[in-house]
Design an enzyme around this catalytic site. Structure first.
Site, short mmCIF file in Angstrom:
data_model
loop_
_atom_site.label_atom_id
_atom_site.label_comp_id
_atom_site.label_asym_id
_atom_site.label_seq_id
_atom_site.Cartn_x
_atom_site.Cartn_y
_atom_site.Cartn_z
N ASP A 146 22.99 -4.33 -9.92
CA ASP A 146 23.86 -5.27 -10.70
C ASP A 146 23.15 -5.66 -11.99
OD1 ASP A 146 21.96 -6.58 -9.03
OD2 ASP A 146 23.02 -8.43 -9.41
N ARG A 198 16.56 -10.60 -13.23
CA ARG A 198 16.49 -11.66 -12.38
C ARG A 198 16.24 -11.51 -11.04
NH1 ARG A 198 22.76 -13.10 -13.20
NH2 ARG A 198 23.35 -11.94 -11.36
N ASP A 199 16.11 -12.30 -10.15
CA ASP A 199 15.57 -12.18 -8.70
C ASP A 199 16.77 -11.58 -8.08
OD1 ASP A 199 17.21 -14.47 -8.98
OD2 ASP A 199 15.85 -15.74 -7.66
N GLU A 200 17.31 -10.50 -8.42
CA GLU A 200 18.62 -9.90 -7.71
C GLU A 200 18.31 -8.36 -7.72
OE1 GLU A 200 22.04 -12.00 -8.60
OE2 GLU A 200 23.17 -11.01 -7.14
N ASP A 251 30.13 -3.77 -8.57
CA ASP A 251 29.85 -3.38 -9.82
C ASP A 251 29.49 -1.93 -10.03
OD1 ASP A 251 28.49 -5.92 -8.75
OD2 ASP A 251 27.49 -6.37 -10.69
N TRP A 284 34.75 -4.78 -3.48
CA TRP A 284 33.21 -4.53 -3.34
C TRP A 284 33.05 -3.37 -2.14
CZ3 TRP A 284 34.44 -8.16 -6.61
CH2 TRP A 284 33.51 -8.54 -7.41
N GLU A 338 26.61 -9.59 -18.69
CA GLU A 338 27.22 -9.95 -17.28
C GLU A 338 28.65 -10.89 -17.38
OE1 GLU A 338 25.02 -12.55 -14.72
OE2 GLU A 338 26.09 -12.02 -13.12
N HIS A 384 24.15 -6.04 -17.32
CA HIS A 384 25.03 -5.96 -16.20
C HIS A 384 26.28 -5.27 -16.92
CE1 HIS A 384 24.44 -9.05 -13.25
NE2 HIS A 384 25.57 -8.64 -12.73
#
Ligand code: BGC
Length: 890
Positions: A459, A463-465, A472, A527, A744, A765
C-alpha cells in the site's frame, strides 16, 4: 531470420527453477509486414542427450509454450533452441542456444542444516546483525561451483570478501510459516585454491523485524540461515559445503537493522577481512542447528529487489539551526523508496542521525507525523580517517527529503545520494502526450509503482504499514502491467494468496497474511476479490494461463466462501454482519460528502456488486480452461446475484441506493443493470458529477472504473473533463501542488487545511494511479483484446474529443513492441504512426477519418495491401492491420 529473446519462465537463462514443465517464450523479428509464425520446433538437450524434440508444431504460439520432454532432474542444465515457420511456410534458422537449470527438487537434496545464533532481540527491542563464517579448502581445480542459499530473515553472502549476487532483501517475503524461497548463484569465479571463506550477514527483515505497526518476531525470534555450496571439480569429484554446526558467528558493526525502524551502524566495529581466509575467529561462537522440516523450500519465482537508479539532491542542503546543533535538509527532488548513500569524513566516534520524510513542514523541517510508529531513522558512527561511505543494509525508507544531524562541518549536496530500490520488473511501457500535467501524472504513477513493488505489491512504503494490501493491488494491477512486466511478480504473489487462504475459503485483507489491523480472516469486497482480479488480469495481458490453471481450486474455494456467507445472494448482508462479520472497507477514502473514511456507498451494495463481478470472472476463467460445466454454474450464479442486486439496490427509475458515483459506476461497469436502467443510471451519475461542478467523489473502489464507465457509455468528453479537473478532488490537484508520486488521499494536503490526518496520510500510494490504464487506452489508443490474451489481437482507438495535439505510447507485448504515436493539428489533420508486433494483428479506429482521404505511407488506403477495410463506426474508419510499421495521415 531467427527467433530472439528466448526466455524460460520469463527469465533469460534462469539458474535454479523448480517448475517441472517450464514455459518457453521467444520473439520473431519484424522483418516485413504481415510476418507471423505458423509453426515452431523446439529442441532441448542435456549432456548431449535430446530431452525433447517437439518436431514441427503447427501453432502461432510463441509464448507460454510448455516443456514436454523427459522428466527434469535436480540441478539438470538444459540447453534449448527454437526455429519457426513463417506465413509463407519458410523455416527460419535456429535461434542461439539458451539454457535453464533446475534447482533442488527434492527436500533430500538439501544437505545443509538450518543454523541460528544466540543473538535475539525482544518484541520491540532490536538486535545486532549476526556475522557468520565458514572456512573451507579447495585443493583441486574447480569446474564449477554454485551456492544454494536462503534465510528466514534476510541475508548478504560473500566468498573471500567478494559479495555474491546483487539482490537486496533476499530471499524475499513469503509466509515463512509454510514457505521460503531460495536463490542459486554461480560462484565459480569466487573460489580460489587453498583456503576459502563463505561469509553471511543476517538481517531481521520481515521474518523477525517489525512488520507494520506490530511487534517484532511475527514469524520467529531470530534470523536463520540455510545454505550449501556445491563444488564440481575438474576431476569429476564433487563436494558440498553445507551450513552445519561447524559455522561460527559474532556480531559486528550493524547494531540493529529493521525494515520499518532503520539501521544503526558503528563503523568502529567493522571487522575488515572477517570473510576472507586467515581471519582469526577464535573469539567467535559456534552456531546452533535447528529442525524446520515442515518448511517448504521453493525456488525464487519473482524478480528480486535490486538497486535501480541513483538520485542526487537537486540543491545544496538547507541548514536548520537549533541552539546547539544544526539539521541539514537535503531535497532529492523526487519522492522515492530505498536508502541513501552517505559520504562523510570526520572524527572517530561521532554519530550522524539520518531521518527521512516525504514532505516538509511550512518551516522547512521534516514532516514525520504521518510515519506513525515507523522510526525511519538510521544512525552512522564514524570510524575516523579517510572518507567513509555508508549505505544501510537491511532497511528501506520512503522519502524525498533527508535530514542529517551531527554532520561534521558543512555538508554539500555531494554528501548524499538516494539509492532507489524495488523489485526488478522490466520497464515495458511509456506514455507521453502534449499535456505536461498529464505527463507528470504518468510520472507519479510510475514512481508510486516503483516504490510499492518491493517483493509484494504494498500500500505504501514509508509509514508503519507496507503490507500486501489486496484491494490496492487489484485496483492498480492493470496500470501496473503497462508500466512494467509484472507477470512473474504477480505469479509469485498468487502463491502467497494460496498460502493465505483460510480453510473456509476466505482471503485476508493483506497477503502475505499477517495479523495486523484487527486480525481479519476476510478482507471483504474489492479487497479479497483480488484473488480473482489479479490473476485474470495477468492472464489477459501476458497470456499466462498457468496462473489460472494452478490456482483454480483457490478461486473455487473463494467463490464457495462468498456463496456460503451471502444471504439470498447479498454479500455483506446486515444479517451476516450482525453476527460480528466484517462488511468490508467500503469505498475507501471517497470524497462523497459522507464524511467517513469508508465513504457513503452501502457496503452490502459494494459487496454484492463485487460478488457478481467475481462470479462472472469465474465463468470466464472456467471457459478459458475448457470447464464448460463450471462456466455454466458460475454464469447462473452471476445472473442470480445480478437479480438480487437489482431487487435490493435499484429502483425502477434507475436510482441506486446510496446514490453515490461509486454505486452507479459499479452497477454500470459490472453490467448489473438492464439496458433501460443503464441509461437512467448513467444520467444519475452525470447529474452527480455536474452537481459537484465536474468533480469525482469516488474512493479506492469506484475510482478505477469511473472513466472507463463513462467512456463505455459514450461519455468520453465527460471523462476527459474529470481527468483534467484541476481542483480537488482530482488527479491533477496533487500534480499542481508539486506531487512526484500518487497520494493516498485526494486531500492529502490542501491550501485550506494543510496536511490531512497524520494517522493515515501517505504521499506514495498507487491506488488512484489506476487511471494510468485509461490514459494509455483512451489517449494513447492502445489496449488488449480480452478475447485474445497476451495482445495477440490489439485494439487501437484513440479518443477524438480530447484537447491534445499528440500522444505517444509504446509497449513491449509478449510478441514484441507495439507503438501508437498520433498527432493532429488545428485543422483536424491526423498523423498516426503505428507498429504492430509479429504474429499479432490490430483493429484500429482512425478518429475523424470518415469522409477524408486516408493515406498510408503516402498511398491511399484502399490500395494498400494487407490492410483490411472494416467499415465506418461513428466518425471513425475501422481497419484491420497485420504486423508491421505504418504511417497513416488523413
Ligand atoms: C492501507 C490501504 C488499505 C486500507 C484498507 C490502509 O491502512 O494503507 O491502502 O487498502 O488500509 O482500508
Amino acid at each position: 531470420m531467427r527467433p530472439y529473446e528466448l526466455t524460460c519462465e520469463g527469465q533469460v537463462n534462469p539458474l535454479g527453477i523448480d517448475e517441472l514443465s517450464p514455459r518457453f517464450a521467444w520473439k520473431i523479428p519484424l522483418l516485413r509486414r504481415g510476418i507471423r509464425q505458423t509453426a515452431y520446433q523446439i529442441v532441448a538437450e542435456s549432456e548431449g542427450k535430446i530431452l525433447w524434440d517437439s518436431g514441427k508444431v503447427d501453432s502461432p504460439q510463441s509464448i507460454e509454450v510448455e516443456y514436454c520432454g523427459l522428466p527434469l532432474k535436480t540441478r539438470q542444465k538444459v540447453y534449448w533452441r527454437v526455429r519457426f515457420w513463417d506465413e509463407s511456410g519458410k523455416v527460419s534458422d535456429y535461434s542461439e542456444t539458451a539454457w535453464f537449470q533446475m534447482g533442488l527438487l527434492n527436500p533430500s537434496d538439501w544437505r545443509g542444516k538450518w543454523i541460528e545464533t544466540g543473538i535475539i532481540g525482544g518484541a520491540r527491542v532490536t538486535a545486532p546483525a549476526p556475522y557468520l563464517r565458514k572456512p573451507f579448502q579447495v585443493k583441486k581445480p574447480v569446474a564449477s561451483a554454485e551456492l544454494y542459499i536462503t534465510a528466514l530473515g534476510l541475508y548478504l553472502a560473500s566468498i573471500n570478501g567478494r559479495s555474491i549476487g546483487d539482490e537486496v532483501f533476499a530471499p524475499g517475503w513469503t509466509d515463512y510459516h509454510c514457505r521460503v524461497q531460495y536463490q542459486v548463484y554461480d560462484v565459480t569465479s569466487h573460489l580460489q585454491f587453498g583456503e576459502n571463506v563463505l561469509g553471511v550477514v543476517l538481517g531481521d527483515g520481515w521474518y523477525c523485524g517489525h512488520i507494520a505497526n506490530m511487534d517484532r518476531q511475527q514469524y520467529g525470534d531470530r534470523p536463520r540461515l540455510l545454505a550449501q555450496l556445491m563444488i564440481q571439480y575438474m576431476d569429476g569429484s564433487f563436494e558440498i559445503v553445507p551450513t552445519d554446526e561447524t559455522w561460527r558467528y559474532t556480531s559486528g558493526p550493524i547494531l540493529e537493522s529493521d525494515l520499518i525502524m532503520g539501521e544503526s551502524y558503528d563503523a568502529r566495529l567493522e571487522m575488515s577481512g572477517w570473510d576472507t581466509p586467515g581471519w582469526n575467529d577464535t573469539g567467535w561462537f559456534p552456531v546452533h542447528t535447528v529442525q524446520l522440516s515442515s518448511l517448504n523450500l521453493v525456488a525464487r519465482k519473482n524478480p528480486p529487489v535490486r538497486r535501480q537508479e541513483v538520485l542526487r539532491p537537486v540543491q545544496e542542503p538547507v541548514e536548520l539551526r537549533e541552539w546547539n546543533r544544526s539539521r541539514w535538509i537535503f531535497d532529492l527532488g523526487q519522492n522515492m523508496v530505498g536508502v541513501i548513500r552517505l559520504r562523510v569524513k570526520g572524527e572517530r566516534g561521532r554519530t550522524i542521525r539520518i531521518r527521512y520524510s516525504e514532505v516538509l513542514n511550512p518551516d522547512g523541517s521534516l514532516y514525520t507525523q504521518s510515519l506513525r510508529s515507523a522510526r525511519a531513522t538510521d544512525y552512522y558512527t564514524l570510524k575516523g580517517g579517510e572518507e567513509e561511505i555508508f549505505e544501510p543494509h537491511f532497511t528501506f525508507h520512503g522519502f524525498r527529503y533527508v535530514e542529517l544531524t551531527g554532520f561534521p562541518g558543512v555538508p554539500t549536496r555531494e554528501n548524499i545520494e538516494g539509492v532507489v530500490l524495488h523489485s526488478d520488473t522490466p520497464i515495458s511501457g511509456t506514455f507521453i502526450c502534449s499535456d505536461p500535467f498529464l505527463n507528470q501524472l504518468q510520472h507519479n504513477i510510475e514512481w508510486s509503482q516503483k516504490g510499492n513493488f518491493i517483493e509484494v505489491p504494498t500500500d505504501c512504503p514509508q509509514r508503519d504499514e507496507r503490507l500486501g494490501w489486496t484491494g490496492d493491488a487489484q485496483v492498480f494491477i492493470r496500470t501496473a502491467t503497462f508500466n512494467r512486466n509484472v507477470s512473474r511478480f504477480f505469479e509469485k504473489w498468487m502463491q502467497d494468496f494460496a498460502d493465505a487462504q483460510s480453510s473456509s475459503g476466505a482471503i485476508p485483507p493483506v497477503v502475505p497474511k499477517v495479523f495486523a489491523f484487527g486480525q481479519l480472516e476476510d478482507g471483504g469486497p474489492a479487497w479479497a476479490d483480488a484473488v480473482l482480479i489479479c490473476p485474470w488480469t495477468i492472464y489477459q495481458v501476458y497470456g499466462n494461463r498457468r496462473i489460472l490453471e494452478r490456482y483454480y481450486p483457490v478461486f473455487q474455494k473463494f467463490i464457495e466462501y462468498l456463496k456460503n456467507t451471502s444471504v439470498g445472494w447479498i454479500r455483506s448482508h446486515p444479517d451476516w454482519v450482525d453476527q460480528g462479520n466484517f462488511p468490508g472497507f467500503g469505498d475507501w477514502l471517497a470524497q462523497d460528502g459522507s464524511g467517513k473514511v469508508d465513504g457513503g456507498t452501502p457496503k452490502d451494495l459494494i459487496a454484492t456488486a463485487f460478488f457478481a463481478h467475481s462470479a462472472r470472472l469465474m465463468a470466464k476463467i472456467a471457459r478459458c480452461l475448457g470447464k464448460s460445466k463450471d462456466e455454466q454454474v458460475y454464469h447462473t450464479m452471476f445472473e442470480k446475484i445480478r437479480e438480487a442486486f437489482n431487487r435490493r439496490f435499484v429502483t425502477e427509475d434507475g436510482l441506486i441506493v446510496g446514490r453515490t458515483q461509486t454505486a452507479y459506476v459499479l452497477a454500470l461497469s459490472f453490467d448489473l443493470l438492464s439496458e433501460t436502467l443503464q441509461e437512467k443510471a448513467l444520467e444519475e451519475l452525470l447529474r452527480d458529477i455536474r452537481q459537484r461542478d465536474w468533480h469525482l467523489s469516488t474512493g479506492f473502489v469506484g475510482t478505477p472504473y469511473l472513466l472507463w464507465t463513462l467512456t463505455k457509455f459514450g461519455k468520453a468528453k465527460e471523462a476527459w473533463k474529470l481527468l483534467t479537473q484541476r481542483t480537488m478532488p482530482s488527479w491533477l490537484y496533487p500534480v499542481l501542488h508539486g506531487a512526484t508520486t500518487i497520494w493516498e488521499r485526494w486531500d492529502g494536503w490542501t491550501e485550506e487545511k494543510g496536511f490531512q490526518d497524520p494517522e493515515m496520510n501517505s504521499f506514495n500510494h498507487y491506488a488512484y494511479g489506476s487511471v494510468g490504464a485509461w490514459m494509455v487506452s483512451m489517449i494513447g489508443g492502445l489496449d488488449f483484446d480480452p478475447e485474445y490474451p497476451g495482445y495477440r489481437h490489439i485494439l487501437m482507438k484513440p479518443l477524438p474529443d480530447i484537447e491534445l495535439d499528440f500522444a505517444s505510447v509504446d509497449y513491449q507485448t509478449p510478441y514484441g513492441k507495439v507503438v501508437s504515436r498520433w498527432q493532429k493539428d488545428d485543422r483536424h489533420c491526423w498523423k498516426w504512426q503505428v507498429t504492430i508486433p509479429p504474429s499479432t494483428c490490430a483493429t484500429a479506429w482512425l478518429p475523424e477519418a470518415v469522409g477524408k482521404e486516408v493515406l498510408e505511407s503516402g498511398v491511399p488506403l484502399p490500395a494498400v495491401e494487407m490492410i483490411e477495410w472494416l467499415g465506418e463506426e461513428g466518425d471513425a474508419v475501422k481497419i484491420r492491420i497485420p504486423a508491421g510499421n505504418y504511417e497513416f495521415c488523413w
